[in-house]
Structures are given as structure tokens and as C-alpha cells.
Design an enzyme around this catalytic site. Structure first.
Site, mmCIF file in Angstrom:
data_model
loop_
_atom_site.group_PDB
_atom_site.id
_atom_site.type_symbol
_atom_site.label_atom_id
_atom_site.label_comp_id
_atom_site.label_asym_id
_atom_site.label_seq_id
_atom_site.Cartn_x
_atom_site.Cartn_y
_atom_site.Cartn_z
ATOM 1 C CD GLU A 74 -6.769 -3.153 -3.046
ATOM 2 O OE1 GLU A 74 -5.681 -3.264 -2.508
ATOM 3 O OE2 GLU A 74 -6.928 -1.849 -3.594
ATOM 4 C CG HIS A 115 -1.972 0.927 1.335
ATOM 5 N ND1 HIS A 115 -1.984 2.431 1.580
ATOM 6 C CD2 HIS A 115 -3.418 1.030 0.596
ATOM 7 C CE1 HIS A 115 -2.867 2.942 1.350
ATOM 8 N NE2 HIS A 115 -4.107 2.234 0.900
#
Length: 386
Positions: free
Chosen positions: A325, A272
Site C-alpha cells: 500500500e 504485513h
């Protein structure tokens, strides 16, 4: 990169990474701590303890609702789920036109039509209550549009929304045509809450840029959806699940991951740009997935474990953990959502955060107008003769 502010050159990083462009009371992401919040509350705690409607109210009104306000807000937003005739009648054509690109592309067209048919006016020209009313209407309509476009794309008739169902339950009902069980409703609701907002990401910033021009709510949201649709931003719940499919079995994890890491490939569902520790959304969704149990969940947990171990061995010092995700795909698969609806479902939540940001931006009449550094051939040069 060099730009200017008040005539004074200012160096900023590419992509404006870390550059503070405004003040906000809506929330923030503290990446080094693995923490993010909506207003003054932990977003994860809200997802664990509150309903989607409560969080929607918080983002729009600035506080969590009292019982009477909660009931009133739920009734008002439920009534807004029904689409205007002009939008409903156009959905079959929109679904046909977006058959290849999918419901997220169709949503852009439907939102434009919604704004036009509902008479949305530029936020610059209307007061705060009218802006909030337009934002609520758009947010309530988005799940209806997405579910209808999906069903039409499958050759099925759209399912009309039900005002007696809470937000998440109604969304699943419109997708499937049947009332889902409570466990799946709550899992999806927690996912929706956890993805309402997440700092000044690309789509949120895009929506605010358009709002700074004074454009109407629909125009701002269409721009945000457009930014979300880009593969570098739109999330990859289905792609992360595709990774699990590609690995196939536990005995293939080590070889498959090592090959990708050594080749410098990205492992979908890991990493991320903000978090330097575990993504708190991933932690929560892992717990939800483990509540369901099963071979898919066990496999996902083992893949996560081995990826982190292999990275620690091959790239010591590099922090790379699962992002939202990875387990979002697992949870949505367990709840029966089709993979092509994973990112649209994310959008059905994020539209609430976008709207809150648009409303906040509309309070500031200053247009967002950065500068660029020209690097082309030196001007002026003679224009060649014809």
C-alpha cells in the site's frame, strides 16, 4: 480454538492463520523469502515483463498465451467491457445510493445485477467453459462499473469503454475521459498485475467458500468484494498517503514516527501478516515511483528509511517494512488516480485472482463447512415461563 474433523477434536489458531485448507495450482506467498508467484512464475517478473491480459490469461487458462491466443483473448475480453443495458441504466441510481460509501459498495450491487441480467447460473450446474465465460464477463465489467460509478459520483457522465485500448489504458481512459500517456499506463498496469492474487487472503477465501456452495460467479465475487471492503483487509493506499500528508515535511518525520511507535499505533503502509522481509510488491513499486521522481517520491523514500531506523532503535529485532500500500499510493497519485479510487483499482485487479480461485474451487464439489466451539451458557436449560 478447538473444532472437529471427522468427529476428532482439532486445535487450530484463531483466524485459521497458517492452516492449510485446500490445494491450489494458482500461486503462493513465501513470506520468509519475500517472494510470491502466479502459477510457476514470479509475480514481480510477470509485472515487469508481461501485459495484464497475459497474466489474466495465465490465471484463467493455466499457461501464458502464444501470440495468436494473446490477440484473441484481448479481443474477447475487450468486447466484454460494454455493460448490459440493465446494468448501465441502473448505474445512476446505484451511484446516488452509494454516494457516501463509494464505488466499491456500489460494485456489489452492480455485480449482483450483472449476474442476474446476464443469466449467470450456479457453478455447480454448468460446465467449465461456461464458468470461464461468466468469469471473463464479470472481470471485464468490473473496471467499467467502477469508473462509471466514480464519474457519476463526481457529477460527470460515464465514459464508454474502448475496445482498441489495452486493459490498463482503457481503465484510465474511462476514469479521466482522455487517453493517458504510456508511462502512466505502464505504471498502473504493473500495479494491477502485482495485485492480481496473493495467496489465501480473506477475500479470496471468502469467494472460495461461496463457490463451494455451488453459487454463481457473481455471488462469489460479491462476497469477495464484501470481504475486501473491510478496513482490516481492503488495503490502505490512500491511508498510507494520508500518513505522508500528516507528517508534512522531512524535519517532522522523526518526531511524528517516534510518537506513534511509542504509543503503539500502527504506521499505515508498514507491516504485513505474511512477509517477514521486504514486500516484493513494495520493492517493485518503489522502483516505478523513483522512475517518475519528484518531491513526493523523495519524501516517501525518506519516510521509509527513517521508520525502519526508528523501529530498529526502539523495537530491536522487530521486522517491519513497507507493504504494497505504501508505494502503491505514491504511484497512483503520480498517475493521476483520485484517492477514493485507490482501493477500487486494487479490486479491479484482484477480481481476476478471485475468479481464478472460484473456477478452481468449482472443480471440487465438497462444501466448505468448518465447525465452531460453543462457549455460551450450558444447555439445556428450562425455557422461562411467559
Amino acid at each position: 480454538m478447538t473444532t472437529t474433523t471427522g468427529g476428532t477434536p482439532l486445535d487450530v489458531p484463531r483466524g485459521l492463520a497458517g492452516v492449510v485448507v485446500t490445494d491450489t495450482a494458482l500461486g503462493d506467498v513465501r513470506g520468509r523469502e519475500g517472494f510470491y508467484h502466479y502459477r510457476q512464475y514470479s509475480a514481480v517478473e510477470l509485472a515487469r515483463t508481461r501485459s495484464f491480459e497475459d497474466v489474466w490469461y495465465l490465471m484463467t487458462e493455466g499457461e501464458l498465451p502464444a501470440p495468436a491466443a494473446r490477440a484473441d483473448f484481448a479481443a474477447r475480453t475487450a468486447a466484454l467491457r460494454v455493460l448490459p443495458d440493465a446494468v448501465r441504466d441502473a448505474l445512476p441510481a446505484i451511484a446516488r445510493a452509494s454516494a457516501v460509501s463509494g464505488p466499491l459498495s456500489g460494485l456489489r450491487t452492480a455485480l449482483s445485477l450483472l449476474g442476474a441480467s446476464a443469466g449467470f447460473r450456479p457453478v455447480y450446474d454448468i460446465d467449465a467453459p461456461r464458468r470461464r465465460a461468466d468469469a471473463l464477463a464479470a472481470c471485464a465489467a468490473v473496471p467499467t462499473v467502477l469508473a462509471a460509478l466514480h464519474r457519476l459520483g463526481q457529477g460527470l457522465d460515464p465514459v464508454e469503454p474502448r475496445a482498441d485500448l489495452p486493459h490498463a489504458a482503457n481503465y484510465l481512459y474511462m476514469l479521466t475521459g482522455s487517453v493517458p500517456d504510456a508511462a502512466r499506463v505502464r505504471a498502473v498496469e504493473q500495479y494491477l498485475i502485482a495485485t492480481v492474487d496473493h495467496g489465501f487472503n480473506a477475500s479470496t477465501f471468502t469467494g472460495r467458500v461461496v463457490a463451494s456452495t455451488g453459487a454463481d460467479i457473481a455471488a462469489c465475487l460479491v462476497a469477495a468484494v464484501g470481504a475486501l471492503s473491510g478496513p482490516l483487509h481492503g488495503g490502505a493506499p490512500s491511508r498510507a498517503l494520508d500518513t505522508l500528508d500528516a507528517i508534512g515535511t522531512p524535519d517532522r518525520i522523526d518526531g511524528w514516527i517516534r510518537e506513534r511507535v511509542l504509543a503503539g499505533d500502527r504506521i499505515m503502509g508498514f507491516g504485513h501478516p505474511v512477509y517477514r522481509t521486504e514486500d516484493p510488491r513494495s520493492r517493485m513499486l518503489r522502483s516505478i515511483a523513483q522512475g517518475f521522481g519528484g518531491t513526493l517520491v523523495d519524501f516517501a523514500v525518506e519516510v521509509e528509511r527513517q521508520v525502519e531506523a526508528i523501529l530498529a532503535e526502539l523495537k530491536p529485532g522487530r521486522e517491519l517494512h513497507t507493504n504494497v500500500e505504501f508505494y502503491a499510493g505514491v504511484v497512483m497519485e503520480l498517475c493521476g488516480l483520485p484517492r477514493e479510487m485507490f482501493t477500487p483499482t486494487f479490486c479491479a485487479a484482484r477480481v481476476v485472482g478471485w475468479s481464478a480461485n472460484i473456477l478452481e474451487q468449482a472443480e471440487d464439489s465438497k462444501i466448505i463447512r468448518p465447525a465452531a466451539r460453543y462457549v455460551g451458557p450450558p444447555p439445556p436449560q428450562p425455557v422461562p415461563a411467559v
